[in-house]
Design an enzyme around this catalytic site. Structure first.
Site, short mmCIF file in Angstrom:
data_model
loop_
_atom_site.label_atom_id
_atom_site.label_comp_id
_atom_site.label_asym_id
_atom_site.label_seq_id
_atom_site.Cartn_x
_atom_site.Cartn_y
_atom_site.Cartn_z
N CYS A 142 0.84 -1.20 0.00
CA CYS A 142 0.00 0.00 0.00
C CYS A 142 0.87 1.25 0.00
O CYS A 142 1.31 1.71 1.05
CB CYS A 142 -0.93 0.01 1.20
SG CYS A 142 -2.01 1.46 1.23
N CYS A 198 -0.56 4.17 1.91
CA CYS A 198 -0.38 4.08 3.38
C CYS A 198 1.06 4.40 3.77
O CYS A 198 1.30 5.10 4.74
CB CYS A 198 -0.68 2.67 3.90
SG CYS A 198 -2.10 1.86 3.19
N ASP A 199 2.01 3.83 3.06
CA ASP A 199 3.39 3.81 3.56
C ASP A 199 4.36 4.69 2.76
O ASP A 199 5.45 4.99 3.26
CB ASP A 199 3.93 2.36 3.51
CG ASP A 199 3.13 1.44 4.41
OD1 ASP A 199 2.63 1.92 5.43
OD2 ASP A 199 3.01 0.25 4.08
#
Ligand code: NAP
Length: 325
Positions: free
Chosen positions: A146, A149-150
């Site tokens: 992701c 997300c990261d």
């Protein structure tokens, strides 16, 4: 009045959708029971709490201006559901019989009967399945499924990064990463992308974007942190290393629906639970779905939480219409 021994609402799944449904159902005095699921490898790690359990810093969940660790956020969700009396059972639901009423759910520990069910089992990111890929994903070594997300974490700044996949998700994630990375390589197994033209164009127009055609990742290099990938050309079979500081896998998701195969629930053409209109209702009255298990499109913690809220409100209204409150 509900029969004795029959739950009003059983919620299956303990990600943002499941816990939010529990908060709303508990506050509506429906005494919800949450089946959290148990940890497994499938082949990547799957934990109660869902995909945020595998994320380090979450910077896009509203209400946390400084960011929040994914597992900590899920702990807060759980505590909020517990505060209003949610009962929590740390087991899997393995099969659902929706052909009789009350419904019968077969769990690790036996059976539970329920007037209504909210399915919030999420989806898991697909992985290539390489040993070193899984090892570095589990240990926060720079492999992630992701980018949104990261990808903005300091560890990935100004480094060459790679995204595997050729669909819209790969384009979206790769475009996002161009803001932080020195170069973003999209590694695709064919010579043309599956992604929509507009998404392709958005990525390809960035000065630091590059597509490596006809390539597959056959190994991930590095001990504690990723240092590179070993690529194989799908046409010539040649192998060569590529130095990268992060690897993002974007080869699709699989909704967690295996336990529903014989349940009579309708799925859409991508295998996600089919919802009717803007509501969380499925084709079976009294069965509702929320979060990534019913959403191939947005797949965000905050959208999943919103769907969990909808499902609890829909279940409450449906139960009231049946005279169960
Ligand atoms: P997808 O469309 O199924 O694409 C998956 C990609 O991964 C394909 O390019 C596929 O290659 C590749 N792939 C699959 N397995 C692989 C493997 N083992 N090794 C290497 N490559 C592999 O999945 P998605 O991109 O996640 O999109 C899912 C849905 O969400 C789509 O309908 C998409 O349009 C939608 N979506 C929309 C947006 C948007 O519009 N903003 C954003 C994201 C997603 P092949 O092409 O060779 O099969």
């Amino acid at each position: 009045m509900a029969d004795t021994g029959v739950e009003k609402v059983v919620i299956i799944g303990s990600g943002p959708a499941g816990w939010t449904a529990a908060v709303y159902a508990a506050r509506a005095q429906l005494a919800p029971v949450v089946y959290t699921g148990v940890p497994k490898s499938d082949p990547g790690p799957v934990l109660p709490g869902g995909q945020l359990m595998l994320t380090t810093e979450v910077e896009n969940y509203p209400g946390f201006p400084e960011g929040v660790e994914g597992p900590h956020l899920m702990d807060l969700f759980r505590k909020q559901a517990e505060r209003f009396g949610t009962r929590i059972i740390e087991e899997d639901v393995n099969r659902c019989d929706f052909s009789q009423r009350p419904f019968v759910l077969h769990t690790d520990g036996g059976r539970v009967r329920a007037h209504s069910v909210i399915i919030a089992t999420g989806a898991t990111a697909n992985w290539i399945g390489l040993d070193n890929e899984m090892r570095l994903a589990r240990t926060g070594g720079g492999v992630s499924a992701c980018a949104v997300c990261d990808g903005a974490l300091p560890a990935f700044r100004n480094k060459p990064l790679a995204v595997v996949g050729g669909g819209d998700t790969a384009m979206e994630e790769a475009t996002y990463l161009t803001k932080f990375a020195s170069t973003v390589y999209v590694i695709h197994r064919r010579d043309s992308l599956r992604a929509s033209k507009i998404m392709q164009q958005r990525f390809l127009s960035r000065p630091n974007a590059q597509v490596l055609w006809n390539k597959v990742v056959v190994d991930v290099l590095g001990q504690d942190k990723i240092e590179g990938v070993l690529l194989e050309d799908t046409v010539t079979g040649e192998r060569a290393p590529l130095s990268v500081g992060g690897l993002f896998i974007a080869i699709g998701h699989t909704p967690a629906t295996r336990f529903l195969k014989e349940s009579g629930l309708e799925f859409n053409d991508k295998g996600y639970i089919a919802l009717h209109g803007r509501h969380s209702a499925t084709n079976i009255p009294g069965v509702f779905a929320a979060g990534d298990v019913a959403d191939a499109e947005y797949r965000q913690a905050v959208t999943a939480a919103g769907m969990g809220c909808q499902a609890a409100l829909d279940a409450e209204r449906w139960l009231a219409a049946q005279g169960i409150d």
